[in-house]
Design a protein around this motif. Structure first.
Motif, short mmCIF file in Angstrom:
data_model
loop_
_atom_site.label_atom_id
_atom_site.label_comp_id
_atom_site.label_asym_id
_atom_site.label_seq_id
_atom_site.Cartn_x
_atom_site.Cartn_y
_atom_site.Cartn_z
N SER A 119 0.82 -1.22 0.00
CA SER A 119 0.00 0.00 0.00
C SER A 119 0.85 1.28 0.00
N ARG A 120 2.12 1.16 0.47
CA ARG A 120 2.98 2.37 0.52
C ARG A 120 3.61 2.66 -0.85
N ALA A 121 3.47 1.74 -1.79
CA ALA A 121 4.15 1.91 -3.08
C ALA A 121 3.57 3.11 -3.85
N ASP A 122 4.37 3.65 -4.78
CA ASP A 122 3.92 4.78 -5.61
C ASP A 122 2.86 4.31 -6.59
N PHE A 123 2.07 5.29 -7.04
CA PHE A 123 1.05 4.97 -8.04
C PHE A 123 1.73 4.61 -9.36
N SER A 124 1.18 3.59 -10.03
CA SER A 124 1.63 3.30 -11.39
C SER A 124 0.50 2.62 -12.13
N TYR A 125 0.60 2.62 -13.47
CA TYR A 125 -0.42 1.93 -14.29
C TYR A 125 -0.07 0.45 -14.47
N ASP A 126 1.12 0.07 -14.02
CA ASP A 126 1.60 -1.29 -14.25
C ASP A 126 0.79 -2.30 -13.39
N GLY A 127 0.12 -3.20 -14.06
CA GLY A 127 -0.66 -4.23 -13.35
C GLY A 127 0.25 -5.38 -12.96
N ASN A 128 0.98 -5.21 -11.89
CA ASN A 128 1.97 -6.23 -11.51
C ASN A 128 1.77 -6.74 -10.09
N ALA A 129 0.57 -6.52 -9.55
CA ALA A 129 0.31 -7.03 -8.18
C ALA A 129 -0.99 -7.84 -8.17
N LEU A 130 -1.12 -8.62 -7.15
CA LEU A 130 -2.33 -9.46 -7.02
C LEU A 130 -2.98 -9.24 -5.66
N THR A 131 -4.26 -8.98 -5.70
CA THR A 131 -5.01 -8.93 -4.43
C THR A 131 -5.78 -10.24 -4.35
N ILE A 132 -5.42 -11.09 -3.39
CA ILE A 132 -6.10 -12.37 -3.25
C ILE A 132 -7.05 -12.28 -2.05
N MET A 133 -8.34 -12.43 -2.33
CA MET A 133 -9.34 -12.31 -1.26
C MET A 133 -9.48 -13.66 -0.53
N ASP A 134 -8.48 -13.93 0.29
CA ASP A 134 -8.43 -15.26 0.92
C ASP A 134 -8.71 -15.23 2.42
N GLU A 135 -8.93 -14.01 2.96
CA GLU A 135 -9.03 -13.88 4.42
C GLU A 135 -10.20 -14.70 4.98
N THR A 136 -11.38 -14.56 4.36
CA THR A 136 -12.57 -15.26 4.87
C THR A 136 -12.39 -16.76 4.74
#
Lengths: 225, 409
Positions: free
Chosen positions: B265-282
């Motif tokens: 979350s602290r990373a700079d803004f970019s258009y590069d789609g290089n991260a994954l949000t995995i909704m695994d908490e539940t």
């Protein structure tokens, strides 16, 4: 008369892990049909052990016990008890959940006698031991000790054997009932040609016997012949 | 044989109070065992079904997680995720601008008035349902997985332009180019091509943040257009469902290897789609709770089994031992050991079977326990009960009949 049962040097040893106890020591005797035998002696003298061997519930450790010349070790002892030898006990040991009639029918059912036939014969045996017909459908717990012992004798007769073994048959009875049972046992021997062997403390029973043996520390001796 | 069977029946009737009492204890034991085993079975089933019920969704985002669409997702990553054994229901989209007919970039005004999207599944348009699309006969949404030059067009656009299903339409398309440093967005010409209209869509409630697409193309068809034009292909958004959430860590490792990082979350803004949000908490919370429950139940298994065996064994053992005089009397009357064993064992077997049946029926009725669990519970009790019966009878065999019958106590 022909020897029905013959014991030659019969010994019996109870063996546990730690000790051996000689309950019978070289007992030799014979029993004939048509006679009442009494075996007297103190508690622990070996009377019941000897009766147990005569009933084929166990076999001698040493010596020979033969029934009409046949070694008991080689016999089908279950069939022997089923067809030839019956035991009656001081505590009567009737099936508590069977009626008087059913108790007498039971040995015949074991012998696969048809139920109807068994019922007719059971009534006859019960008549022979003078049991009132009103008691036939009662449970053993509802009749007196003397009556229960008469049922036990009728059951022994129903098995159709020729050997009747009795372990203190009058031990739980009053003197009046005691006499009835003694008379019955004598009648079976003298009229029906049974070999009746009674283990007893009771002098009156012994007095009624034709032959009296005494048992002491596993050794058998003739008291009266 | 008939005599034995008849005597077994009579024995049960004669000892009905004892039989009923022993049977009730047995039924209660089977019921408790079935409830316990049913609980374990149900927890196990819930755990196994969890991935179906609670899907673990993964969405491609930029590194700080602020963008989930309108990004540049590199083609190699798109293709690697599509090929991954850990991903299913993979959806990638690419956004386009369109105009009817052929025109040059300079003539864009008045021509470049429509929005387009390339995607490999209908799920790429938020809110669009398959029933809202009328396909040409013999065609379905599977066409989006191909590279065919076809399109699904907005029904109102078709009406305005006098187009029909099966018509061919010439379209000039432009792709987006995001300038990372200056945050500017440019449009580059992809070329003019003819597409066959294979579907008409009438979307009811669009759920996306962007303007809904007027025309949808198969993703690979768009990719090929990029390649023809010599433009590097970039997807605009992407998502998938983790195929086996119990292998989540393997999935994450593979995604890392592909170059998809966890969101920082602290990373700079970019258009590069290089991260994954995995909704695994539940999913993880639920799976851990179920696993804890299951472990607890399994941990109790030796004790429960011991109690069941103990009750079954003791109950039958005491029941038979309580009838030693009857056994001795039978033997004294000339019943053989085998037949005496059969008489008692048969009777106890019937009582045990009745107990199992009653206990199982009660468990099935009260707790809807499955047949398999009931069978296993019943069998466990039945075996323990009969083992107790056999042990009691063998111990009776060893005793002296005369001793049992001459005992004065």
């Amino acid at each position: 008369m022909e020897k029905m049962i013959e014991a030659v040097n019969v010994s019996y040893i109870y063996q546990t892990k730690y000790q051996k106890t000689k309950a019978l020591s070289e007992v030799s005797c014979s029993f004939e049909r048509g006679k009442v035998y009494a075996i007297t002696g103190k508690s622990g003298s070996g009377k019941s052990t000897f009766l147990s061997l005569l009933a084929g519930l166990d076999v001698p450790t040493e010596g020979t016990l033969s029934i009409e010349g046949q070694d008991i070790r080689k016999m089908d002892r279950d069939a022997y008890r089923l067809n030839r030898a019956s035991v009656i006990y001081q505590a009567f040991h009737l099936f508590p959940l069977l009626t008087v009639m059913e108790n007498v029918m039971f040995p015949m059912e074991l012998q696969h006698v048809a139920r109807k036939e068994a019922k007719v014969r059971a009534q006859e045996y019960l008549r022979q031991v003078d049991l009132p017909e009103t008691l036939y459908k009662k449970m053993p717990g509802m009749i007196s000790g003397g009556e229960q012992q008469r049922v036990a004798i009728a059951r022994a007769m129903a098995a159709g054997g020729e050997i009747l073994l009795a372990d203190e048959p009058t031990g739980n009875l009053d003197s009046q009932n005691e006499q009835v049972i003694v008379d019955l046992l004598c009648k079976l021997a003298h009229e029906k040609n049974y070999a009746v062997i009674v283990v007893t403390h009771n002098e009156a029973v012994a007095a009624a016997a034709d032959v009296v043996y005494g048992m002491k520390d596993g050794e058998l001796s003739v008291v009266r012949e | 044989m008939i005599f034995t069977v008849r005597q077994i029946g009579r024995g049960i009737v004669r000892h009905r109070y004892r039989s009923i009492l022993v049977g009730l204890i047995g039924a209660l034991t089977v019921l408790l065992l079935a409830v316990y085993a049913g609980n374990m079975d149900s927890t196990d089933r819930q755990l196994k079904r969890l991935p179906e019920v609670m899907k673990v969704q993964a969405k491609v985002s930029n590194l700080n997680g602020s963008l989930e669409e309108g990004m540049t997702i590199r083609e190699d990553r798109v293709q690697a995720i599509r090929a991954s054994e850990h991903a299913k229901d993979v959806v990638f989209t690419v956004r386009l601008r369109l105009g009817l007919g052929s025109f040059t970039p300079q003539e864009y005004e008045g021509n470049l008035i429509y929005y387009g999207a390339g995607m490999n599944a209908i799920g790429g348009v938020p809110g669009l349902r398959t029933e809202e699309i009328t396909f040409l006969d013999g065609v379905d949404e599977g066409v989006l997985e191909t590279a065919e030059k076809v399109c699904i067009m907005d029904a109102s656009l078709m009406e305005r332009e006098g187009l029909h299903l099966g018509d061919e339409v010439m379209l000039t398309s432009f792709c987006y180019r995001y300038e990372g440093r200056t945050y500017e967005i440019f449009l580059d010409l992809l070329g003019t091509d003819t597409y066959r209209i294979i579907g008409a869509m009438r979307i009811g409630e669009y759920e996306g943040n962007w303007v809904p697409a007027d025309v949808i193309f198969p993703l690979d068809c768009v990719r090929e257009a990029y390649h023809r034009q010599g433009v590097e292909f970039m997807a605009d958004s992407g998502s998938f469902v983790v195929k086996d959430p119990f292998r989540l860590n393997e999935c994450k490792e593979e995604m890392n290897a592909i170059g998809m990082l966890p969101v920082i979350s602290r990373a700079d803004f970019s258009y590069d789609g290089n991260a994954l949000t995995i909704m695994d908490e539940t999913f993880i919370r639920s799976a851990e709770a179920l696993e804890e429950n299951l472990a607890l139940l399994k941990g109790m298994l030796p004790f429960v089994a011991a109690i069941i065996v103990f009750i079954g064994y003791l109950c039958s053992y005491l029941s038979v031992q309580g009838r030693r005089e009857e056994y001795a009397l039978l033997r004294s009357l000339g019943t053989g050991r085998g037949q005496s064993f059969c008489l008692f064992f048969g009777e106890m077997m019937f009582v045990a079977a009745a107990a199992c049946l009653v206990g199982s029926l009660a468990a099935g009725w009260l707790f809807h326990t499955g047949a398999g669990v009931l069978c296993r519970s019943g069998a466990a009790f039945f075996a323990a009960f009969l083992a107790g019966t056999a042990a009691a009878l063998f111990s009776l065999h060893r005793l002296s009949v005369m001793e049992m019958l001459t005992r004065k106590d």
